[in-house]
Write an enzyme that holds these catalytic residues in place. Structure first.
Site, PDB file in Angstrom:
ATOM      1  CE1 TYR A  59      -2.765  -3.262   0.774  1.00  0.00           C
ATOM      2  CE2 TYR A  59      -3.126  -2.476   3.010  1.00  0.00           C
ATOM      3  CZ  TYR A  59      -3.339  -3.428   2.028  1.00  0.00           C
ATOM      4  OH  TYR A  59      -4.105  -4.524   2.300  1.00  0.00           O
ATOM      5  CB  SER A 156      -2.542 -12.520   3.169  1.00  0.00           C
ATOM      6  OG  SER A 156      -3.537 -11.822   2.485  1.00  0.00           O
ATOM      7  N   PRO A 206     -14.981  -6.782   2.743  1.00  0.00           N
ATOM      8  CG  PRO A 206     -15.186  -5.890   4.900  1.00  0.00           C
ATOM      9  CD  PRO A 206     -14.188  -6.082   3.784  1.00  0.00           C
TER      10      PRO A 206
END
Length: 314
Positions: A59, A156, A206
């Site tokens: 990021y 991940s 989500p």
């Protein structure tokens, strides 16, 4: 509803709602990001009772970690749970995924510096590489845990076979992957394996790029350069099916004086297979709104109604 969850077999505990920070300093992922907004997003989350901050090297190529590090200076570090991820080698100018122990060990050291902290609560291998035996990569993280530099070990974007290989010595505490009410591909085998092995699960995206917030209408179109224009969930007939399922959430949200997004987040919080849900935010007020999901307690019947409405996405 329990207001804390334990991360795997570690000593790390967190609120069941965290904050995803890919829009905090992730200038390579989103246009027009502002560092002051990023700092305020993190601070607002903490001020509203969110303790887990989820960032990653990729990021902003370390910039998100630097901003998170700056933002937490005003708070008690020991009350926060900092999660970060690494696996990308950018030294050649191209992104190369690496899990080899030497590289990962250096990545952790680099993250500690950028975050301005002497320990990381959760460190994830962000993506699997092709060559490194996964137990070997996790073994390097276990050495760092023994040195007190990290407190919990995560992986991940790993397949179930890769998770099993990574967990050969029982060191994996947490798995992070894409999962939502409209993206339930993991469900059948992975989630039960995690539960049996006392491995926590943290879903990302989500709210499905905002589609589960209830803000979208039937007729919507995106410019060609908008990432959503190519996403299957925004194409027919799937798009209309999702909006129909979202409509079943509205009366439940109204009954709790909550938004659709808060109600969906409350559903994840109640799901026994999910440990921490980490919606992202581009504005401080979105974080404050998401944090209110911690006060929405769905009944078993409401939980089941939402589960049934989205069961076709399993």
């Amino acid at each position: 509803m329990s207001n804390t969850v334990k991360i795997g077999k570690s000593e790390v505990t967190s609120t069941p709602l965290g904050l995803g920070t890919n829009a905090v300093g992730g200038y390579n992922l989103f246009p027009n990001l502002n560092d002051d907004d990023g700092l305020n997003i993190v601070k607002t989350g903490i001020e509203n009772g969110i303790t887990l901050l989820d960032t990653a090297y990729v990021y902003g190529l370390g910039h998100s970690e630097e901003l998170v590090g700056q933002a937490i200076k005003d708070f008690d570090r020991h009350k926060l749970v900092i999660a970060t991820k690494g696996a990308q080698d950018m030294s050649t100018g191209e992104e190369v995924v690496r899990n080899d122990p030497k590289f990962i060990t250096q990545q952790v050291e680099n993250s500690l510096k950028r975050l301005g902290t002497d320990y990381i609560d959760i460190y994830y291998l962000h993506f699997p590489d092709k060559d490194t035996p996964k137990a070997e990569a996790v073994g390097a993280l276990e050495c760092l845990r023994e040195q007190g530099k990290i407190r919990a070990i995560g992986v991940s974007n790993f397949s179930l076979d890769q998770i099993k290989e990574a967990n050969a010595d029982g060191y994996v505490d947490v798995v992070e992957d894409q999962f939502s009410l409209v993206h339930q591909d993991l469900g059948a085998e992975t989630l039960p394996y995690l539960k049996q092995n006392n491995i926590s699960f943290v879903p990302y995206f989500p709210l499905a790029s905002g589609l589960l917030t209830g803000k979208y209408q039937r007729d919507v179109s995106f410019p060609k350069d908008d990432i959503r224009s190519g996403m299957p969930i925004f194409q027919e007939p799937l798009y209309s099916q999702i909006l129909k399922a979202v409509d079943t959430v509205r009366p439940i949200a109204e009954a709790h004086d909550a938004t659709v997004a808060q109600t969906v987040l409350a559903w994840y919080i109640k799901d026994p297979l999910i440990s921490v849900v980490i919606p992202g935010a581009k504005k401080p007020d979105q974080v404050a709104a998401n944090a209110k999901a911690l006060t929405v307690e769905l009944t078993d019947a409401e939980y089941q109604t939402i589960e049934t409405a989205f069961s076709t996405f399993k």
